[in-house]
Enzyme design. Structure first.
Site, PDB file in Angstrom:
ATOM      1  N   ARG A  39      56.409  27.806 -23.046  1.00 12.37           N
ATOM      2  CA  ARG A  39      57.336  27.174 -23.987  1.00 12.37           C
ATOM      3  C   ARG A  39      56.615  26.437 -25.111  1.00 12.37           C
ATOM      4  O   ARG A  39      57.130  26.351 -26.221  1.00 12.37           O
ATOM      5  CB  ARG A  39      58.263  26.224 -23.246  1.00 12.37           C
ATOM      6  CG  ARG A  39      59.289  26.995 -22.444  1.00 12.37           C
ATOM      7  CD  ARG A  39      60.332  26.093 -21.871  1.00 12.37           C
ATOM      8  NE  ARG A  39      61.536  26.857 -21.587  1.00 12.37           N
ATOM      9  CZ  ARG A  39      62.401  26.543 -20.623  1.00 12.37           C
ATOM     10  NH1 ARG A  39      62.192  25.486 -19.877  1.00 12.37           N
ATOM     11  NH2 ARG A  39      63.468  27.283 -20.438  1.00 12.37           N
ATOM     12  N   LYS A 201      74.936  36.561  -8.676  1.00 15.40           N
ATOM     13  CA  LYS A 201      76.389  36.427  -8.643  1.00 15.40           C
ATOM     14  C   LYS A 201      77.105  37.117  -9.783  1.00 15.40           C
ATOM     15  O   LYS A 201      76.758  36.930 -10.945  1.00 15.40           O
ATOM     16  CB  LYS A 201      76.762  34.945  -8.668  1.00 15.40           C
ATOM     17  CG  LYS A 201      76.380  34.233  -7.401  1.00 15.40           C
ATOM     18  CD  LYS A 201      76.844  32.807  -7.452  1.00 15.40           C
ATOM     19  CE  LYS A 201      76.716  32.169  -6.083  1.00 15.40           C
ATOM     20  NZ  LYS A 201      77.073  30.749  -6.127  1.00 15.40           N
ATOM     21  N   GLY A 354      66.308  33.603 -16.953  1.00 16.11           N
ATOM     22  CA  GLY A 354      65.098  32.940 -16.464  1.00 16.11           C
ATOM     23  C   GLY A 354      64.367  33.727 -15.404  1.00 16.11           C
ATOM     24  O   GLY A 354      63.147  33.915 -15.478  1.00 16.11           O
ATOM     25  N   GLY A 377      69.620  29.899 -19.573  1.00 11.73           N
ATOM     26  CA  GLY A 377      71.039  29.566 -19.719  1.00 11.73           C
ATOM     27  C   GLY A 377      71.559  29.808 -21.126  1.00 11.73           C
ATOM     28  O   GLY A 377      72.665  30.309 -21.314  1.00 11.73           O
TER      29      GLY A 377
HETATM   30  P1  ADP Z   1      68.481  35.454 -14.238  1.00 14.24           P
HETATM   31  O1  ADP Z   1      67.867  34.081 -14.057  1.00 14.24           O
HETATM   32  O2  ADP Z   1      67.480  36.458 -14.708  1.00 14.24           O
HETATM   33  O3  ADP Z   1      69.709  35.389 -15.105  1.00 14.24           O
HETATM   34  P2  ADP Z   1      69.959  35.219 -11.779  1.00 14.24           P
HETATM   35  O4  ADP Z   1      69.634  33.768 -11.733  1.00 14.24           O
HETATM   36  O5  ADP Z   1      71.352  35.608 -12.070  1.00 14.24           O
HETATM   37  O6  ADP Z   1      68.959  35.951 -12.805  1.00 14.24           O
HETATM   38  O7  ADP Z   1      69.616  35.893 -10.382  1.00 14.24           O
HETATM   39  C1  ADP Z   1      68.342  35.825  -9.802  1.00 14.24           C
HETATM   40  C2  ADP Z   1      68.426  35.680  -8.317  1.00 14.24           C
HETATM   41  O8  ADP Z   1      69.218  36.712  -7.745  1.00 14.24           O
HETATM   42  C3  ADP Z   1      67.072  35.800  -7.671  1.00 14.24           C
HETATM   43  O9  ADP Z   1      66.731  34.565  -7.081  1.00 14.24           O
HETATM   44  C4  ADP Z   1      67.233  36.905  -6.637  1.00 14.24           C
HETATM   45  O10 ADP Z   1      66.598  36.605  -5.414  1.00 14.24           O
HETATM   46  C5  ADP Z   1      68.732  36.971  -6.452  1.00 14.24           C
HETATM   47  N1  ADP Z   1      69.165  38.283  -5.950  1.00 14.24           N
HETATM   48  C6  ADP Z   1      69.018  39.476  -6.556  1.00 14.24           C
HETATM   49  N2  ADP Z   1      69.474  40.473  -5.782  1.00 14.24           N
HETATM   50  C7  ADP Z   1      69.921  39.910  -4.623  1.00 14.24           C
HETATM   51  C8  ADP Z   1      70.499  40.409  -3.410  1.00 14.24           C
HETATM   52  N3  ADP Z   1      70.712  41.715  -3.251  1.00 14.24           N
HETATM   53  N4  ADP Z   1      70.825  39.516  -2.443  1.00 14.24           N
HETATM   54  C9  ADP Z   1      70.610  38.201  -2.631  1.00 14.24           C
HETATM   55  N5  ADP Z   1      70.073  37.658  -3.741  1.00 14.24           N
HETATM   56  C10 ADP Z   1      69.726  38.505  -4.741  1.00 14.24           C
HETATM   57 MG    MG Z   2      68.368  32.419 -12.736  1.00  9.67          MG
END
Ligand code: ADP
Ligand code: MG
Length: 398
Positions: A39, A201, A354, A377
């Site tokens: 950053r 999610k 992230g 975010g």
């Molecule tokens: P980003 O930060 O890139 O937007 P998210 O925060 O939405 O991504 O999601 C990341 C998390 O999702 C990771 O910690 C990962 O372990 C979890 N994850 C991905 N696939 C699964 C799964 N099949 N079951 C449980 N957790 C999962």
């Molecule tokens: Mg995340």
């Protein structure tokens, strides 16, 4: 609406003037050691540009989550030292933020000097976007630059409020790049344009799906959110993470998405994360009752990679599996590698989020993407079509 940037300022608007720059120096610390300076490095182009233009640079940032009062472990002092190394010149640090002493320090600067003030979140008015604090911040500069894309979704005194009292108020180069990649590029994508969405999610990504679905030629789903779709398709999901209250929504998206929405055809499952050694690939209609899906399967990884190879614009948000625990990183790695290859063949590749950015960095592929967003975010909210307060308040370009 295009925002005015530091490039649009006349030399006389910069030289000898105090540039109050909001940066995002919210770096991870181990004691006073910075464990990842990404950053800080991301702000260097803006800072170099202002320094070479003869501005007197005054930096504001938050760090961590102090509770509106000073806490030594959240001091920005170590950041000043690291920034000095990166810029190759000393960076002064003031252990206060908007006091008369801080004001005096800004007035003592010579052209090209850099001063970092203490953590904005030590002040109770910051997160409340208190106008009195905003006004006080405005004394610290002669013009305002927001380069803190990662915090632009927050309406705080230093990210938004201050601009009511200080003009010009313009975007820095990092902010401008983020807005161009995540905004303009995706508004007029080279086609085929595909999106890959994963993560934990569906509820956190639903607005992104809604925004992207009408624009893309294909939307590929991975991560735990695939399981909520599986449930909507009437498939057994075993012990996988399913958001029961979103199954109806997933059904609706499947109906509306039609051929454009792709779910993984196979899954890598295991009895638990602790028993990763027992991981195996199964077709999506054969997930055992006593096991959970922790990654997309190898066939899906291969078909997603082919889809990426034949696209001209690819946006990726959210890991394909529990990439923190091998072998459930395989799907995420395959996507990251396919995107890196696509970049090499002229495609535009953008990573937002992230955890996705962390996965790309871990694979050493950061420099092989057209753009990796620095804002988790903020990039998500921007992709959702929301207005970012820290952007809205900036002057519009003519
Ligand atoms: P980003 O930060 O890139 O937007 P998210 O925060 O939405 O991504 O999601 C990341 C998390 O999702 C990771 O910690 C990962 O372990 C979890 N994850 C991905 N696939 C699964 C799964 N099949 N079951 C449980 N957790 C999962
Ligand atoms: Mg995340």
């Amino acid at each position: 609406m295009k925002k005015r940037t530091i490039r649009d300022l006349a030399p006389a608007e910069i030289k000898g003037r105090r540039a109050l720059v909001r940066v995002d120096f919210n770096v991870p610390l181990d004691g006073t050691r910075i464990t990842d300076d990404t950053r800080i490095r991301a702000a260097i182009p803006t800072l170099r540009s202002l320094i070479s233009g003869g501005a007197r640079v005054v930096l504001l940032s938050h760090l961590g989550r102090p509770k509106a009062k000073p806490e030594a472990k959240y001091s920005l002092a170590p950041v000043a030292a690291r920034l000095g190394e990166l810029l190759g010149k000393p960076v002064a640090f003031c252990p206060e933020t908007d006091t008369d002493a801080a004001l005096a320090a800004t007035k003592a600067l010579a052209d090209g000097d850099v001063l970092l003030l203490e953590n904005t979140r030590f002040l109770p008015g910051e997160e409340k976007n208190d106008p009195a604090l905003s006004k006080s911040f405005a004394r610290l500069g002669d013009f305002y630059v927001n380069d803190a894309f990662g915090t632009a979704h927050r309406a705080h005194a230093s990210t938004a409020g201050v601009a009511a009292f200080l003009h010009p108020a313009v975007a820095g180069l990092l902010m401008d790049a983020e807005l161009n990649w995540l905004g303009a590029t995706l508004e007029k994508p080279k086609r085929p344009f595909i999106a890959i969405l994963g993560g934990a999610k569906i509820s956190g990504k639903i607005d992104v799906i809604e925004q992207l679905l009408p624009k893309v030629d294909g939307l590929l789903i991975g991560g735990a959110m695939a399981c909520t779709f599986y449930r909507a398709m009437g498939l057994e999901t075993g012990k996988s993470l399913v958001e029961e209250d979103r199954v109806a929504m997933a059904k609706d998206l499947l109906a509306r998405g039609g051929m454009r929405l792709t779910l993984p055809h196979d899954a890598t499952v295991a009895p638990s994360l602790e028993r990763a050694g027992e991981a195996k690939a199964v077709p999506r209609n054969a997930i055992p009752k006593d096991q959970a899906m922790f990654d997309i399967g190898p066939q899906s990884a291969a078909s997603y990679s082919r889809a990426i190879a034949s696209a001209k614009t690819i946006i990726w948000n959210g890991p394909m599996g529990v990439f923190e625990t091998p072998p459930f990183d395989a799907g995420t790695r395959a996507v990251a590698e396919a995107m890196a290859n696509a970049t090499g063949k002229g495609a535009t590749t953008i990573v937002g989020g992230g955890d996705s950015a962390a996965a790309v960095a871990e694979a050493g592929l950061e420099n092989k993407m057209s753009h990796v967003s620095t804002g988790g975010g903020a990039s998500l909210e921007f992709l959702e079509g929301k207005k970012l307060p820290g952007v809205e308040i900036l002057d519009e370009a003519d």
